[in-house]
Design a protein around this motif. Structure first.
Motif, short mmCIF file in Angstrom:
data_model
loop_
_atom_site.label_atom_id
_atom_site.label_comp_id
_atom_site.label_asym_id
_atom_site.label_seq_id
_atom_site.Cartn_x
_atom_site.Cartn_y
_atom_site.Cartn_z
N LYS A 210 0.83 -1.20 0.00
CA LYS A 210 0.00 0.00 0.00
C LYS A 210 0.87 1.26 0.00
O LYS A 210 1.95 1.28 0.58
CB LYS A 210 -0.90 0.04 1.24
CG LYS A 210 -2.10 -0.86 1.20
CD LYS A 210 -2.92 -0.68 2.48
CE LYS A 210 -4.14 -1.55 2.53
NZ LYS A 210 -4.88 -1.38 3.81
N ARG B 222 0.37 5.54 0.78
CA ARG B 222 -0.55 6.55 1.31
C ARG B 222 0.20 7.87 1.36
O ARG B 222 1.10 8.06 2.18
CB ARG B 222 -1.04 6.16 2.70
CG ARG B 222 -2.09 7.10 3.29
CD ARG B 222 -2.52 6.63 4.68
NE ARG B 222 -3.59 7.45 5.21
CZ ARG B 222 -3.42 8.61 5.83
NH1 ARG B 222 -2.18 9.09 5.99
NH2 ARG B 222 -4.44 9.30 6.29
N CYS C 202 -3.90 7.29 -2.41
CA CYS C 202 -3.60 5.94 -1.93
C CYS C 202 -3.71 4.90 -3.04
O CYS C 202 -4.53 5.03 -3.95
CB CYS C 202 -4.56 5.55 -0.81
SG CYS C 202 -4.74 6.79 0.50
#
Length: 701
Positions: free
Chosen positions: A276, A278, A439
């Motif tokens: 991920k 962000r 994101c």
């Protein structure tokens, strides 16, 4: 070797024979077979996926296999390729290192330097940062033996707290009483720790005075180079694989290694979390301001203008264009999402064209600024010794800002890339100010593990007590991206589960989907628990919601409510210790917990006679990636993902009851859906073979 042992390699048989004679370990065919299978997989260069139920002794099994592999390769004249054993957490690493490995070391299977405990960079103090915060010159520190109480002297209470904290850490390290490892610190980690821990954003590597001998992180890392077996964790392996893919410095200082992954059922979700990104849009404005301030500090250093290989470097670093395009990006987002009222996030199947243009307008000058920062840092390293302390400090700051800027730009670029699986914009409003985050993430762990792990490290073993659902490995294999050539092994249960009871009473209400039903539901739960928990014994009650747990506790009958120990929001060790202490003193105890108590908590014998699971742990699509997965699978999502994952979690939670061969107890499932919905009821077939009853009357009889 006896005839019944001829199916196993002589090295494996000999290891278990010695363990039986010297350490009292009994021979278990299942454990020995697991060692044999792991050894063969590592030697032949293939992937093994093995389910070894609780009680098999999988830790000892894979350690013995690793030792056997090293011995065989050595006899064959091959290089001793290190084996990395990765557990799920740092705590499990320490448990392995403190419990199983000493047994093997005492018996001579391992030398003192053969096996090393590896930890992430953030577990170690950065001497450079500690010096900077303490206001010390950035130069070598002379360590001294703790003969005169160095590091324990009183510090001026008028000193700023951050500076005082850094002084304390440096003092204890300088005295030789501590090596810079936070896990070896006496007591809770110091409040200053986040500021002084090592990080790739502040580390300048070979340019630091501490790099060669003093740096706690690099000293620990060098010890890995000669190890035969490295005890690591999932996070470290994922960081290492990503670094190798990107051509960066790997975590493990070896060219290649074999891999054993324990608690492997966590690996797919860990891979998703690691992949991920962000990016807070406003962080770009902070970076631009810090870069401009750095340029102002560098400008007085006269030789810099000659040494920096960028025309107009000062203008590049102080340009307002970068700030303007970041503001334009934020303006576009505020027009589309004026506040968080429409939801905390918004997913995009593709990056909108006008947003992609804005991202490009940010990244183009951004990459040039990052390159300029690196060239400024290089020039600062060659500035004449008129102000060496200032030059060194600004060099570190330049490299740190360059690394932060590259992370920022990479996250934005990934959002715009066509190959990105899941992308969303987070929207949060605080003090009437709306903040936006860009994101991205993969749909499943397989998108990370296939190219980064299985395409690179063919000698990989994945082992856990819960890899199958309804006797099938396919759910885990799909999520993890296992290659088609993977060998699968499912060992039988060791414990006599039939001596313990599985009770499925009817509560009278299905778990509610929304808070409107919480009051009635928790009242029913509290009444059942108050009537059916034996206050004289140890009971573990597991919830899927902290709110439900607290509401149920408040509604329980008073005498029993006083016995309840509820898990705190951060950690559970102190509550488990209190629970054990009550049982040791001859009292009863009721331990309430949520997801983290459903796995990895060991309460054998009298410490847990009754496990009550209040609700089947079905996941709800409450985040962008889960929503994307639901849309991707459509009508098949429940069968393909929700049911298998809930079943796996149910098996893990049920596993808290029987921890030793002599354990007996009761497992209660308080979810009416098990009795009313056939498909949900089939989850019970995946549980160990408890003696099953379905009503309270039968239980009391």
């Amino acid at each position: 070797m006896t005839p019944e042992h001829s199916q196993f390699h002589p090295d494996i048989v000999e290891a278990y024979r010695r363990l039986g004679e010297s350490a009292g370990f009994g021979w278990r065919d299942e454990q020995v077979r697991l060692s044999q299978e792991i050894m063969e997989a590592l030697l032949k260069g293939r992937v093994l996926c093995a389910e070894a139920p609780t009680g098999t002794g999988k830790s000892l099994a894979y350690l013995i296999a690793a030792i056997a592999v090293q011995g065989i390769r050595e006899r064959e004249g091959k290089d001793v390729m290190p084996i990395v054993v990765a557990t799920n957490t740092v705590a499990l690493q320490a448990q392995l290192f403190d419990k199983d490995i000493p047994v093997l070391t005492r018996m001579g299977f391992l030398g003192s330097d053969d096996m090393v405990l590896a930890k992430g960079r953030g577990r170690y103090m950065c001497l450079h940062e500690a010096q900077r915060i303490a206001g010390h010159p950035l130069r070598p520190i002379q360590r001294q033996e703790d003969l005169f109480g160095f590091g324990s002297e009183e510090l001026d209470p008028r000193m700023p707290a951050e500076k005082r904290g850094a002084e304390r850490l440096l003092g204890v390290w300088r005295a030789g009483a501590w090596q810079g490892d936070v896990d070896a610190w006496d007591g809770e980690p110091p409040a200053i720790w986040e500021a002084v821990r090592s990080s790739p954003e502040t580390c300048i590597g070979e340019k630091c005075w501490a790099y060669e001998k003093a740096c706690p992180f690099y000293s620990a890392r060098r010890s890995l180079a000669g190890a035969r077996i490295i005890i690591a964790n999932h996070d470290m392996v994922l960081v290492d694989l990503k670094a190798r893919r990107n051509g960066a410095e790997p975590v493990f200082p070896v060219s290649d290694y074999m891999l054993v992954i324990d608690e492997a059922h966590h690996l797919p979700s860990k891979a998703v979390e690691h992949a991920k990104t962000r990016i807070a849009v406003r962080d770009g404005l902070y970076l631009a301001r810090q870069i401009a301030e750095l340029a102002e500090k560098c400008a007085p250093l006269t030789p810099l203008s000659v040494l920096v290989d960028v025309t107009g470097w000062y203008q590049v670093l102080t340009s307002r264009k970068f700030t303007r395009v970041i503001r334009d990006l934020g303006g576009w987002l505020s027009n589309v999402f004026p506040d968080a009222g429409a939801g905390p996030y918004h997913r995009f199947a593709e990056c909108p064209e006008d947003l992609a243009v804005l991202i490009s307008e940010v990244t183009r000058p951004g990459w040039f600024i990052s390159l300029t920062l690196k060239k400024v840092a290089h020039a600062l390293g060659h500035v004449a010794a008129t102000e060496p302390e200032l030059a060194r400090k600004l060099e570190v700051e330049s490299l740190s800002l360059s690394a932060k800027l590259e992370h920022y730009l990479s996250g934005l670029k990934q959002f715009a890339d066509q190959d990105t699986s899941v992308r969303w914009v987070g929207v949060e409003t605080h003090d009437r100010k709306t903040q936006y985050t860009i994101c991205t993430g993969p749909l499943e762990g397989a998108q990370v593990l296939e190219p980064d792990l299985f395409a690179v490290i063919s000698r990989t073993v994945l082992v856990s007590a819960t890899l199958r659902v309804e006797g099938d490995f396919s759910f885990f294999a799909r999520r993890a991206g296992l290659p088609s050539s993977t060998r699968y092994l499912a060992l039988p249960h060791i414990f006599p589960y039939e001596k313990s009871v599985l009770h499925i009473p009817r509560l009278g209400m299905r778990p509610p989907r929304d808070p409107q039903g919480y009051a009635r539901y928790t009242a029913l739960l509290a009444a059942w628990l108050s009537a059916n928990i034996d206050p004289r014994e140890a009971t573990l009650v597991l919830f899927t919601s902290r709110q439900i747990m607290e509401m149920t506790r408040a509604r329980m009958a008073h005498p029993l409510r006083a016995q309840v120990i509820a898990q705190k929001p951060r950690g559970h060790q102190s509550q488990v210790r209190e629970h054990r202490a009550r049982i040791d003193s001859g009292d009863g105890s009721v331990l309430f917990g949520v997801a983290t108590l459903s796995e990895g908590v060991d309460l054998p014998g009298a410490y847990c006679r009754h496990v009550i699971i209040t609700r089947i742990p079905f996941e709800h699509p409450n985040d962008p990636i889960r929503e994307a997965v639901r849309e991707h699978y459509g009508s098949e999502h429940f069968e393909a993902n929700i049911m298998p994952e809930a079943t796996r979690k149910l098996i893990q939670a049920a596993g808290r009851l029987i921890r030793r061969e002599t354990d007996v107890g009761r497992l209660t499932l308080l979810d009416d859906r098990l009795l009313e919905i056939e498909r949900v009821g089939r989850m019970l077939d995946s549980l160990p073979p408890f003696h099953r009853i379905a009503d309270a009357a039968a239980l009391s009889a």
